[in-house]
Design a protein around this motif. Sequence first.
Motif, PDB file in Angstrom:
ATOM      1  N   ARG A  36       0.825  -1.197   0.000  1.00 39.77           N
ATOM      2  CA  ARG A  36       0.000   0.000   0.000  1.00 39.77           C
ATOM      3  C   ARG A  36       0.871   1.264   0.000  1.00 39.77           C
ATOM      4  NH1 ARG A  36      -5.249  -1.007   0.473  1.00 39.77           N
ATOM      5  NH2 ARG A  36      -5.917  -3.003   1.357  1.00 39.77           N
ATOM      6  N   SER A  39       2.101   1.616  -3.552  1.00 42.47           N
ATOM      7  CA  SER A  39       1.072   1.972  -4.537  1.00 42.47           C
ATOM      8  C   SER A  39       0.812   3.475  -4.551  1.00 42.47           C
ATOM      9  CB  SER A  39      -0.230   1.206  -4.247  1.00 42.47           C
ATOM     10  OG  SER A  39      -0.795   1.617  -3.008  1.00 42.47           O
ATOM     11  N   THR A  45      -1.006   4.360 -11.754  1.00 39.80           N
ATOM     12  CA  THR A  45      -1.946   3.747 -10.828  1.00 39.80           C
ATOM     13  C   THR A  45      -1.824   2.228 -10.908  1.00 39.80           C
ATOM     14  OG1 THR A  45      -3.490   5.576 -11.109  1.00 39.80           O
ATOM     15  CG2 THR A  45      -4.359   3.530 -10.165  1.00 39.80           C
ATOM     16  N   SER A  47      -2.550  -1.395  -8.507  1.00 36.95           N
ATOM     17  CA  SER A  47      -3.199  -1.923  -7.313  1.00 36.95           C
ATOM     18  C   SER A  47      -2.180  -2.527  -6.364  1.00 36.95           C
ATOM     19  CB  SER A  47      -4.221  -2.994  -7.707  1.00 36.95           C
ATOM     20  OG  SER A  47      -3.569  -4.143  -8.201  1.00 36.95           O
TER      21      SER A  47
END
Length: 355
Positions: A36, A39, A45, A47
């Motif tokens: 996370r 990202s 972008t 996931s």
Amino acid sequence: MTMPSANLSDMNDRSREVFRLLVENYLETGEPVGSRTLSRAMSETVSAATIRNTMQDLEFLGLLNSPHISAGRIPTQLGLRLFVDGFLEVGSITTPERQEIERNLDGPDSDIASILNKAGDLLSGLTHGASLVLAPKSQTPIRHLEFVSLNASRTLVVLVFADGQVENRIFEAPTGMTPSAMREAANFLNAILEGKTLSEIKDTVSREILTRRQELDQLAAQLVESGIALWSGEDQNAQLIVKGRSNLIEEDVEQQDIDRIKILFDDLERKRDLVQLLDLTETGDGVRVFIGSENKLFSLSGSSLVVSPYMNAEKKIIGALGVIGPTRQNYGRIVPIVDYTAQLVGRMLSQRQAR
């Protein structure tokens, strides 16, 4: 099991970006990095699931590992090596850092020993690591020497050089050494060594012992021979200055890490592999980075070494200086600091030796 190997050609653009961002984040925080976090930093972008898959691929290549279940990843030694070689952006030394080095290193009355000690203090202070400075072997002719008995097995030799510098060195004397034998050995050596440098001594002493052996008492001859290694051996002619040891032991360091660091310091005190430290710098131009077990001197400490040679006016390597720190350190900042300090030290020593 063979250690996996990896290079930039094994990675696509996304893998490279994930790897670079992960290592940069780890070097800054010292914490495992999760998908996370990455990202949010990616240029496109992507996931968190896609990044996790990419991290698994990098782990398979031996570049990352996971210290805990469900935790983020950290780079391995192999990963750090790849990052330093292929991704590290080395900046320039900042103006304040350069000015601090110049202001504190120089001085109208600074001799060579003072310059090298100041260099060690500056490196440890600026980088918050432990500094190493390998002083050059003296090329100043010897004017006089004396032997002093410390106890039954240890003898001190006092070397007085033509420029007024004095060096004291301790070594094991032959059993049964007497004051008269020490005086005889010193007289013998003073008669043949005056005006010669340390690097010129070995052949001269060996030759004179063979031709004038009958002039020496047996004990005196043994003392002379046992001392040859002291003043002609490459590893003993070099002096190692270590500063900032406490910087490597922080409050939150685990006991096993403290034990490894103590082993490192013990090795340094014994000057183990001291010659190798200088040899390592001679095989490359400028600053070199050794991570973990790449340098056997630091294989037990989990440390990295950023080291650079410094040269005399003839561009001959005469010593080295560097910084020991954890494998997680700001290489991009430390490399230019070590590089500039080495260049300045070399220039200053050349100026003083030319006087």
